[in-house]
Write an enzyme that holds these catalytic residues in place. Structure first.
Site, PDB file in Angstrom:
ATOM      1  N   HIS A 117      -2.185  -1.149  -4.503  1.00 53.32           N
ATOM      2  CA  HIS A 117      -3.637  -1.211  -4.687  1.00 53.32           C
ATOM      3  C   HIS A 117      -4.197   0.201  -4.612  1.00 53.32           C
ATOM      4  O   HIS A 117      -3.487   1.159  -4.317  1.00 53.32           O
ATOM      5  CB  HIS A 117      -4.308  -2.139  -3.670  1.00 53.32           C
ATOM      6  CG  HIS A 117      -4.197  -1.693  -2.245  1.00 53.32           C
ATOM      7  ND1 HIS A 117      -4.689  -2.430  -1.186  1.00 53.32           N
ATOM      8  CD2 HIS A 117      -3.650  -0.574  -1.674  1.00 53.32           C
ATOM      9  CE1 HIS A 117      -4.453  -1.807  -0.054  1.00 53.32           C
ATOM     10  NE2 HIS A 117      -3.827  -0.679  -0.319  1.00 53.32           N
TER      11      HIS A 117
ATOM     12  N   SER B 149       0.833  -1.193   0.000  1.00 52.73           N
ATOM     13  CA  SER B 149       0.000   0.000   0.000  1.00 52.73           C
ATOM     14  C   SER B 149       0.877   1.257   0.000  1.00 52.73           C
ATOM     15  O   SER B 149       1.735   1.415  -0.851  1.00 52.73           O
ATOM     16  CB  SER B 149      -0.945  -0.053   1.202  1.00 52.73           C
ATOM     17  OG  SER B 149      -1.941   0.938   1.133  1.00 52.73           O
TER      18      SER B 149
END
Length: 220
Positions: free
Chosen positions: A150, A125
């Site tokens: 993501h 992330s």
């Protein structure tokens, strides 16, 4: 623990009652300390502070405001004492706050020192954004590390107009993060957009091929 107790009572001047209170307050965890002898003087430092003296910073937790403030302060301090000398950030983090992470990112780009980034376990992330943001040619990962990108996550509640405002902000952040990854990795924005629609995991070698890092560290 017995050795630590002897050291604390003999060299730190702590009595048994105070020492017990300290141990209980740490809830079973003692921050690692080292003793360093310099010209007959002994200095007590936690191991992370000692490593920072060698311009090594650890990001080993979730990214939040406290972590970001600490890391930014470390970067600014090291850059001020020796401008232009490389700083290394070792990353093992699941990510966290986008806003806090962007503060770290901007500081990395602002200072004059090159920032080398090394993934030692996981850079997921927001942590993956910091990994790829290291100086070109100085981004690496250990062989069994994992990198994950993501789309940013968020939620909103309240009036419809408030939800729309939050949704627009998330879309702005999404484009901003994908642009950063694309610019630093050399991977096209469209591919980053498509791959990040869901959790996109990469091994160290796959991360190198994607442009997230420049080298997989292997002992020779």
């Amino acid at each position: 623990m017995d050795d630590f107790r002897k050291y604390a009572t003999k060299h730190l001047g702590m009595n048994a009652m105070v020492l017990d209170d300290v141990i209980k307050s740490q809830a079973g965890y003692l921050n690692p300390y080292i003793l360093e002898e310099r010209q007959l003087n002994v200095t007590q430092l936690d191991v992370f502070s000692r490593l920072m003296m060698d311009r090594i910073i650890f990001l080993g937790t979730q990214i939040d405001d406290y972590t970001a403030n600490t890391l930014q302060a470390q970067l600014l301090y090291l850059d001020s004492v020796d401008p232009g000398k490389d700083i290394s950030i070792y990353i093992n983090s699941p990510g966290g706050s986008v806003y806090a992470g962007l503060g770290i990112y901007d500081t990395m780009q602002f200072i004059s020192s090159d920032v080398a980034t090394i993934c030692t376990g996981m850079a997921a992330s927001m942590a993956s954004v910091l990994l790829v943001a290291g100086a070109k040619g100085k981004r690496s990962a250990l062989p069994h590390s994992r990198v994950m990108i993501h789309q940013p996550m968020g939620g909103a509640q309240g009036q419809a107009s408030d939800i729309e405002i939050t949704a627009r902000e998330i879309q702005k952040l999404k484009k901003e993060l994908y642009t950063i990854i694309a610019d630093h990795s050399g991977t096209s924005f469209d591919k980053v957009w498509a791959d990040s629609d869901r959790d996109y995991w990469m091994t160290a070698q796959e991360a190198k091929e994607y442009g997230m890092i420049d080298e997989v560290l292997i002992k020779k």
